[in-house]
Every structure is written in structure tokens, then in C-alpha cells.
Design an enzyme around this catalytic site. Structure first.
Site, short mmCIF file in Angstrom:
data_model
loop_
_atom_site.label_atom_id
_atom_site.label_comp_id
_atom_site.label_asym_id
_atom_site.label_seq_id
_atom_site.Cartn_x
_atom_site.Cartn_y
_atom_site.Cartn_z
N LYS A 3 -23.89 -49.70 -50.64
CA LYS A 3 -23.85 -48.96 -49.40
C LYS A 3 -22.42 -48.54 -49.13
CE LYS A 3 -24.20 -51.32 -45.48
NZ LYS A 3 -24.83 -52.24 -44.53
N ASP A 33 -30.77 -60.69 -45.29
CA ASP A 33 -29.51 -60.38 -44.60
C ASP A 33 -29.23 -61.53 -43.64
OD1 ASP A 33 -27.22 -59.05 -43.90
OD2 ASP A 33 -28.21 -57.27 -43.10
N ASP A 37 -28.97 -56.06 -36.47
CA ASP A 37 -28.50 -55.61 -35.16
C ASP A 37 -29.36 -54.43 -34.69
OD1 ASP A 37 -27.05 -55.15 -32.89
OD2 ASP A 37 -25.29 -54.35 -33.91
#
Length: 329
Positions: A205, A232, A236
Site C-alpha cells: 500500500k 490488522d 478506524d
């Protein structure tokens, strides 16, 4: 006579206090320990200043303050600091901040000019307030431990997620593979894969700018016709996870599962996860899920409690016993 050494406590009894950040979790920890949550008042004045009053003395006691610092972050953090200072001024023998989710964990380095390292500031604030020790779960970066000068128990809830998947889901999965949501999580992702005896793939990423949105690019590894568990530490807004789900789906993945410790789910994070083509989510109660968020995810989410883990560590810390033994370390 040979049993005497078990009864020699350096501190008085365990006293548990809780802020308003995670009352259900605090109660579950108290139930595990067979201890009440001690009475206190937290008052917010009209000028938004907070005031804490203890309903009983803690002089000479071994005190644990349970407070997660998810939303509302600054209210929860100030409440924790004020409560610690109140206990310090009432002559508690030892104060441990039990912070299941530690805020500002992402602000852990100067990765560009003219920026703060707020995680270090939070560590300093806890110490200045009067904490003697701290406990937390899965901080975003391991180096956060180095920001504290006081001893701490930095725990992981990954084995809860792994245990649940191995016991309840594994048998129905086809050629499962663990996918790390980005290269920053690759090391921890590898631990998940090893603990579940599965291969691992990674998403590479690249971030642009300072907003929470990043751009997912390539998949390293094979997911074609396989069930995928995307792992992960925290979710959020759900942006990175959404991209990860799309990348593995575009690469031919069958069923997609999500496993993460901290369900922060800010803004429309819960709604976003609900809209994804995923089979199931496994997470913990380190940050409380509001009824509104729950409404979106009901039936597709399993929330495992970290209360027994934290309760057992509190018990061992109080008795001066090894925490590592719990994990065969």
C-alpha cells in the site's frame, strides 16, 4: 510454615476503578477477579472541566484504573489522568493504568518535518499524573513501549482471535490464507499465519498525504479460490480494509473474513464494513461498540472479550507472578 511466602503482599488489596470509557469491560474484569468496581464520582462542570471524587480511601492499596481511550478520546484521556492523580493524592501504594486501547498510537515517530510524537507525550502524561505501571493491548507500534519509563505489560489479544478461528471456523474454510492489510503489519501478520498454520499474503500500500485514506496497490502472494482472513491491529474508518477486501476479491478470493483487535470504526466505519462482501468479522471489546455501530454489523460480527486476559494479568501483577507464563514465554 512453608506456605507463608504466598501471603506476603507488598501492597494492600486490589482496588479497581473505572472511567466512563468502557464500563461494560471494567465490570467484566471485576467479575473475573471477584472484586467490585470501586465507587467514584466523575462530574463534568458546565465549563467542561472534569472533577473526580473517590467514595472511599485507597491508602496503601494496589489500584488498577480501567479506561480505554477510544472516542471521545480527549474526554477519556483526561478522565484517566485526573483519576490517576486523585488516587496518587489519596496515597495509593501503587497505581496501574489499564488502557485496553491506547490513543495516539499512530503518532509514534517524526516521519515528516514539523510534526509531533504524540504517543510519547501521552506516555509522559500518564507518568506525570502518577501511574506506576501501565497495561495495554496491541499498540499500533511496538516502540511505544520505549516511550514509557515505568514498567508495563504490553499484551496482545491476537491469540483470542486465533483461538476462536481455529476452534469455530477453521473446519469450514477452504485452503485458508492470512492476508496482512499492509507491509507495516507484515511481521504481526506472519505471527497470525504461524499460529493458525496457514500461508500468508501481503498487500502493498502506498500512502499519499496526511489524511487517513491510503491507496492500496498490489497483492504479494496467492489467494485464488481460497478463503482469506485479513488481519490488522485496529480498524478506524475502514478505508484500508475496504481496499484490502477489494484487492483479494479481484484476485479471486472465495470467502473473506476480517480479524482485528481494536474496533474503533470512526465516522461511517461500521457502515462501510457492513457494505463489504465479507463473510464474518472477529474482533474484541477493547473499545466499546455503540448500539448504532452494532446495528450495521449484527449477525456478521463476533466480539471476543479481553476481560479474562486483562483480569488474569491484573491478578498476576498483584501477586508478583510471571505474566509470560500465561503465553508459555
Amino acid at each position: 510454615m512453608h506456605h507463608v511466602h504466598h501471603d506476603l503482599k507488598v501492597y494492600g488489596g486490589i482496588k479497581l476503578f473505572a472511567g466512563t470509557g468502557s464500563p461494560e469491560l471494567a465490570q467484566k474484569i471485576a467479575d473475573y477477579l471477584g472484586q467490585p468496581v470501586s465507587g467514584r464520582e466523575v462530574i463534568e462542570f458546565p465549563n467542561e472541566n472534569l472533577f473526580v471524587k473517590l467514595n472511599g480511601s485507597v491508602r496503601g492499596q494496589d489500584v488498577y484504573v480501567i479506561q480505554t481511550t477510544s472516542s471521545p478520546v480527549h474526554r477519556n484521556l483526561m478522565e484517566l489522568l485526573i483519576m490517576i492523580q486523585t488516587l496518587r493524592l489519596d496515597s495509593a501504594a501503587r497505581i496501574t493504568a489499564v488502557v485496553p486501547y491506547l490513543c495516539y498510537g499512530r503518532s509514534d515517530k517524526k516521519d515528516q518535518p514539523r510534526v509531533p510524537i504524540t504517543a510519547r507525550l501521552v506516555a509522559d502524561m500518564l507518568e506525570v499524573a502518577g501511574a506506576d505501571r501501565y497495561m495495554t493491548l496491541d499498540p499500533h507500534a511496538g516502540q511505544v513501549q520505549g516511550f514509557f519509563s515505568i514498567p508495563g505489560d504490553v499484551l496482545t489479544a491476537s491469540h483470542l482471535l486465533v483461538g476462536h478461528i481455529n476452534r469455530n471456523m477453521r473446519q469450514d474454510m477452504k485452503d485458508p490464507v492470512v492476508v496482512s492489510v499492509d507491509l507495516g503489519f507484515a511481521k504481526k501478520g506472519r505471527n497470525y499465519a504461524a499460529d493458525m498454520d496457514m500461508p500468508i499474503a501481503f498487500i502493498e500500500k502506498r500512502r499519499h498525504g496526511n489524511d487517513a485514506n491510503a491507496e492500496a496497490l498490489t497483492l504479494i502472494g496467492d489467494v485464488k479460490d481460497r478463503d482469506v482472513i485479513i488481519v490488522d491491529d485496529e480498524v478506524d474508518t475502514g478505508g484500508s480494509i475496504a481496499q484490502a477486501v477489494n484487492v483479494v476479491k479481484n484476485n479471486g478470493a472465495r470467502n473473506v473474513y476480517l480479524a482485528f483487535v481494536h474496533a474503533i470504526l470512526s465516522r461511517n466505519g461500521a457502515e462501510r464494513l457492513a457494505s463489504l462482501p465479507i463473510k464474518h468479522i472477529i474482533t474484541t471489546d477493547s473499545a466499546p461498540l455503540t448500539p448504532e455501530k452494532w446495528k450495521f454489523l449484527e449477525g456478521r460480527i463476533t466480539v471476543l472479550s479481553v476481560s479474562e486476559l486483562l483480569g488474569e494479568v491484573i491478578k498476576r501483577a498483584h501477586e508478583g507472578r510471571s505474566v509470560g507464563e500465561m503465553f508459555n514465554e
